[in-house]
Write a protein that holds these residues in place. Structure first.
Motif, PDB file in Angstrom:
ATOM      1  N   ILE A 135     -16.338 -55.650 -19.769  1.00 14.60           N
ATOM      2  CA  ILE A 135     -16.021 -54.336 -20.317  1.00 14.60           C
ATOM      3  C   ILE A 135     -16.305 -54.355 -21.811  1.00 14.60           C
ATOM      4  N   GLY A 136     -16.943 -53.304 -22.316  1.00 13.80           N
ATOM      5  CA  GLY A 136     -17.167 -53.245 -23.747  1.00 13.80           C
ATOM      6  C   GLY A 136     -18.334 -52.365 -24.135  1.00 13.80           C
ATOM      7  N   VAL A 137     -18.678 -52.450 -25.402  1.00 13.60           N
ATOM      8  CA  VAL A 137     -19.819 -51.732 -25.972  1.00 13.60           C
ATOM      9  C   VAL A 137     -20.798 -52.792 -26.453  1.00 13.60           C
ATOM     10  N   PHE A 138     -22.017 -52.741 -25.940  1.00 11.77           N
ATOM     11  CA  PHE A 138     -23.008 -53.775 -26.232  1.00 11.77           C
ATOM     12  C   PHE A 138     -24.335 -53.136 -26.633  1.00 11.77           C
ATOM     13  N   THR A 139     -24.979 -53.747 -27.589  1.00 14.10           N
ATOM     14  CA  THR A 139     -26.267 -53.234 -28.022  1.00 14.10           C
ATOM     15  C   THR A 139     -27.363 -53.545 -26.999  1.00 14.10           C
ATOM     16  N   LEU A 140     -28.447 -52.777 -27.063  1.00 11.29           N
ATOM     17  CA  LEU A 140     -29.606 -52.946 -26.176  1.00 11.29           C
ATOM     18  C   LEU A 140     -30.850 -53.105 -27.043  1.00 11.29           C
ATOM     19  N   HIS A 141     -31.411 -54.301 -27.065  1.00 13.02           N
ATOM     20  CA  HIS A 141     -32.564 -54.560 -27.918  1.00 13.02           C
ATOM     21  C   HIS A 141     -33.847 -54.910 -27.165  1.00 13.02           C
ATOM     22  N   ASP A 142     -33.710 -55.566 -26.010  1.00 11.87           N
ATOM     23  CA  ASP A 142     -34.864 -56.226 -25.407  1.00 11.87           C
ATOM     24  C   ASP A 142     -34.980 -55.924 -23.919  1.00 11.87           C
ATOM     25  N   ALA A 143     -36.215 -55.900 -23.445  1.00  8.06           N
ATOM     26  CA  ALA A 143     -36.490 -55.599 -22.047  1.00  8.06           C
ATOM     27  C   ALA A 143     -37.551 -56.563 -21.519  1.00  8.06           C
ATOM     28  N   GLY A 144     -37.800 -56.466 -20.232  1.00  7.65           N
ATOM     29  CA  GLY A 144     -38.825 -57.294 -19.615  1.00  7.65           C
ATOM     30  C   GLY A 144     -38.840 -57.052 -18.125  1.00  7.65           C
ATOM     31  N   GLY A 145     -39.620 -57.864 -17.430  1.00 12.23           N
ATOM     32  CA  GLY A 145     -39.657 -57.714 -15.990  1.00 12.23           C
ATOM     33  C   GLY A 145     -40.846 -58.382 -15.353  1.00 12.23           C
ATOM     34  N   PHE A 146     -40.777 -58.486 -14.031  1.00  7.54           N
ATOM     35  CA  PHE A 146     -41.893 -59.029 -13.258  1.00  7.54           C
ATOM     36  C   PHE A 146     -43.073 -58.069 -13.265  1.00  7.54           C
ATOM     37  N   ASP A 147     -42.773 -56.763 -13.268  1.00  6.61           N
ATOM     38  CA  ASP A 147     -43.833 -55.756 -13.326  1.00  6.61           C
ATOM     39  C   ASP A 147     -44.231 -55.477 -14.775  1.00  6.61           C
ATOM     40  N   ALA A 148     -45.399 -54.908 -14.933  1.00  3.82           N
ATOM     41  CA  ALA A 148     -45.922 -54.621 -16.268  1.00  3.82           C
ATOM     42  C   ALA A 148     -45.080 -53.571 -16.985  1.00  3.82           C
ATOM     43  N   ASP A 149     -45.154 -53.582 -18.293  1.00  5.63           N
ATOM     44  CA  ASP A 149     -44.457 -52.623 -19.138  1.00  5.63           C
ATOM     45  C   ASP A 149     -44.806 -51.195 -18.709  1.00  5.63           C
ATOM     46  N   PRO A 150     -43.802 -50.388 -18.333  1.00  9.98           N
ATOM     47  CA  PRO A 150     -44.078 -49.019 -17.889  1.00  9.98           C
ATOM     48  C   PRO A 150     -44.233 -48.025 -19.033  1.00  9.98           C
ATOM     49  N   GLY A 151     -44.149 -48.520 -20.271  1.00  8.07           N
ATOM     50  CA  GLY A 151     -44.312 -47.625 -21.414  1.00  8.07           C
ATOM     51  C   GLY A 151     -43.079 -47.547 -22.288  1.00  8.07           C
ATOM     52  N   THR A 152     -42.381 -48.678 -22.456  1.00  2.00           N
ATOM     53  CA  THR A 152     -41.171 -48.676 -23.261  1.00  2.00           C
ATOM     54  C   THR A 152     -41.482 -48.935 -24.728  1.00  2.00           C
ATOM     55  N   LYS A 153     -40.582 -48.492 -25.600  1.00  2.00           N
ATOM     56  CA  LYS A 153     -40.686 -48.805 -27.019  1.00  2.00           C
ATOM     57  C   LYS A 153     -39.905 -50.078 -27.357  1.00  2.00           C
ATOM     58  N   LEU A 154     -39.087 -50.553 -26.416  1.00  4.21           N
ATOM     59  CA  LEU A 154     -38.364 -51.802 -26.615  1.00  4.21           C
ATOM     60  C   LEU A 154     -39.334 -52.979 -26.485  1.00  4.21           C
ATOM     61  N   PRO A 155     -39.088 -54.083 -27.170  1.00  5.02           N
ATOM     62  CA  PRO A 155     -39.901 -55.284 -26.919  1.00  5.02           C
ATOM     63  C   PRO A 155     -39.822 -55.635 -25.441  1.00  5.02           C
ATOM     64  N   TYR A 156     -40.964 -55.901 -24.809  1.00  2.00           N
ATOM     65  CA  TYR A 156     -41.008 -56.084 -23.362  1.00  2.00           C
ATOM     66  C   TYR A 156     -41.689 -57.404 -23.022  1.00  2.00           C
ATOM     67  N   ASP A 157     -40.983 -58.270 -22.315  1.00  3.65           N
ATOM     68  CA  ASP A 157     -41.518 -59.549 -21.870  1.00  3.65           C
ATOM     69  C   ASP A 157     -41.964 -59.425 -20.418  1.00  3.65           C
ATOM     70  N   HIS A 158     -43.280 -59.320 -20.223  1.00  2.65           N
ATOM     71  CA  HIS A 158     -43.842 -59.232 -18.871  1.00  2.65           C
ATOM     72  C   HIS A 158     -44.119 -60.646 -18.402  1.00  2.65           C
ATOM     73  N   SER A 159     -43.367 -61.124 -17.407  1.00  7.33           N
ATOM     74  CA  SER A 159     -43.475 -62.526 -17.015  1.00  7.33           C
ATOM     75  C   SER A 159     -43.173 -62.715 -15.540  1.00  7.33           C
ATOM     76  N   SER A 160     -43.919 -63.628 -14.915  1.00  9.36           N
ATOM     77  CA  SER A 160     -43.640 -63.977 -13.523  1.00  9.36           C
ATOM     78  C   SER A 160     -42.341 -64.770 -13.397  1.00  9.36           C
ATOM     79  N   SER A 161     -41.780 -65.217 -14.509  1.00 13.03           N
ATOM     80  CA  SER A 161     -40.513 -65.950 -14.481  1.00 13.03           C
ATOM     81  C   SER A 161     -39.349 -65.058 -14.066  1.00 13.03           C
ATOM     82  N   PHE A 162     -39.558 -63.743 -14.042  1.00 12.29           N
ATOM     83  CA  PHE A 162     -38.514 -62.847 -13.567  1.00 12.29           C
ATOM     84  C   PHE A 162     -38.432 -62.846 -12.041  1.00 12.29           C
ATOM     85  N   HIS A 163     -39.345 -63.565 -11.385  1.00 11.39           N
ATOM     86  CA  HIS A 163     -39.321 -63.649  -9.934  1.00 11.39           C
ATOM     87  C   HIS A 163     -38.154 -64.527  -9.476  1.00 11.39           C
TER      88      HIS A 163
END
Length: 255
Positions: A135-163
């Motif tokens: 429970i709380g208030v947390f900042t959101l700075h970073d994104a990523g995923g197994f799939d390619a960046d869908p068009g975010t302005k957040l830093p995006y780590d596209h990696s197969s390691s998300f599998h």
């Protein structure tokens, strides 16, 4: 699925999410750690009444359902607030709404989405493996995923390691849970990949707490929403608006 994620393949396997090396959402795509705001800063059943729901005032001066204690934790610079409001302290069902602050100070709600949180609900004292979402208030700075960046302005780590593979608590497949993720800054270092395993509060406090693709059942600690909604979030969140997530059961958030 909330899950305590490790930067290693073994940790990801424990998280139990696996992906296919393709874009699962067609045109939607263009090609678990813990850090509180004190550190700088379709499938889930929806409950009928929740603090995440907009009030009758379409442009309220404060976000409905958030009490003074919760509002005080939101940085003054934050103009995007993702509210994940749980049905009850011990429930894994939530509603999620993205609120945007207008130039006149009023708040505008986006759509409200069904979501999941941890299997055993919510806690103010999260520990690794406790099957609760912090429970709380947390900042959101970073994104990523197994799939390619869908068009975010957040830093995006596209990696197969998300599998990762496996099944969830209800026997559902976790294959696509980490196609898109947004790291929740709980016990992690903002400005790094969601896969980074550094835990400033220590390993006992858990980590790998993300917003990720819903797999149709409870998580280990994360907040999950349907894949199209993840794409919407990724395309909407703006670093310049200092986005945060406010998460917890509705009663706790109302304090």
């Amino acid at each position: 699925m909330a899950i305590a994620v490790s930067v290693t393949a073994v940790g990801l396997a424990l998280l139990g999410a696996g992906y296919v090396a393709t874009d699962h959402y067609g045109t939607e795509s263009a090609d678990n750690r813990d850090t509180a705001v004190g550190h700088p800063a379709a499938g889930a059943p929806a409950h009928a009444k929740s603090s995440a729901l907009p009030s009758s005032d379409p442009m309220p001066s404060t976000i409905p359902g958030l009490g003074p204690k919760t509002r005080a934790q939101i940085p003054a610079s934050s103009r995007q607030v993702l509210v994940a409001s749980g049905r009850a302290k011990d429930s894994s069902s939530s509603l999620v709404t993205l609120w945007s602050r207008l130039s006149d100070g009023h708040w505008h709600p986006g759509a409200t989405w069904a979501a999941h949180n941890a299997k055993d609900g919510w806690t103010t004292d999260h520990h690794a493996g406790d099957l609760h979402s912090p429970i709380g208030v947390f900042t959101l700075h970073d994104a990523g995923g197994f799939d390619a960046d869908p068009g975010t302005k957040l830093p995006y780590d596209h990696s197969s390691s998300f599998h990762a593979g496996g099944v969830g608590f209800d026997g559902e497949t976790l294959d696509e849970a980490f196609d898109y993720v947004i790291a929740i800054d709980y016990n992690r270092v903002p400005g790094t990949s969601p896969l980074d395993g550094t835990q400033p509060l220590g390993s006992s406090k858990g980590g790998g707490i993300w917003v990720h693709v819903d797999h149709g059942g409870p998580t280990h600690g994360c907040v999950s929403v349907a894949a199209p909604h993840m794409v919407t979030l990724l395309r909407t969140l703006l670093p310049a608006d200092h986005p945060v997530i406010v998460m917890g059961d509705g009663q706790s958030l109302a304090r």
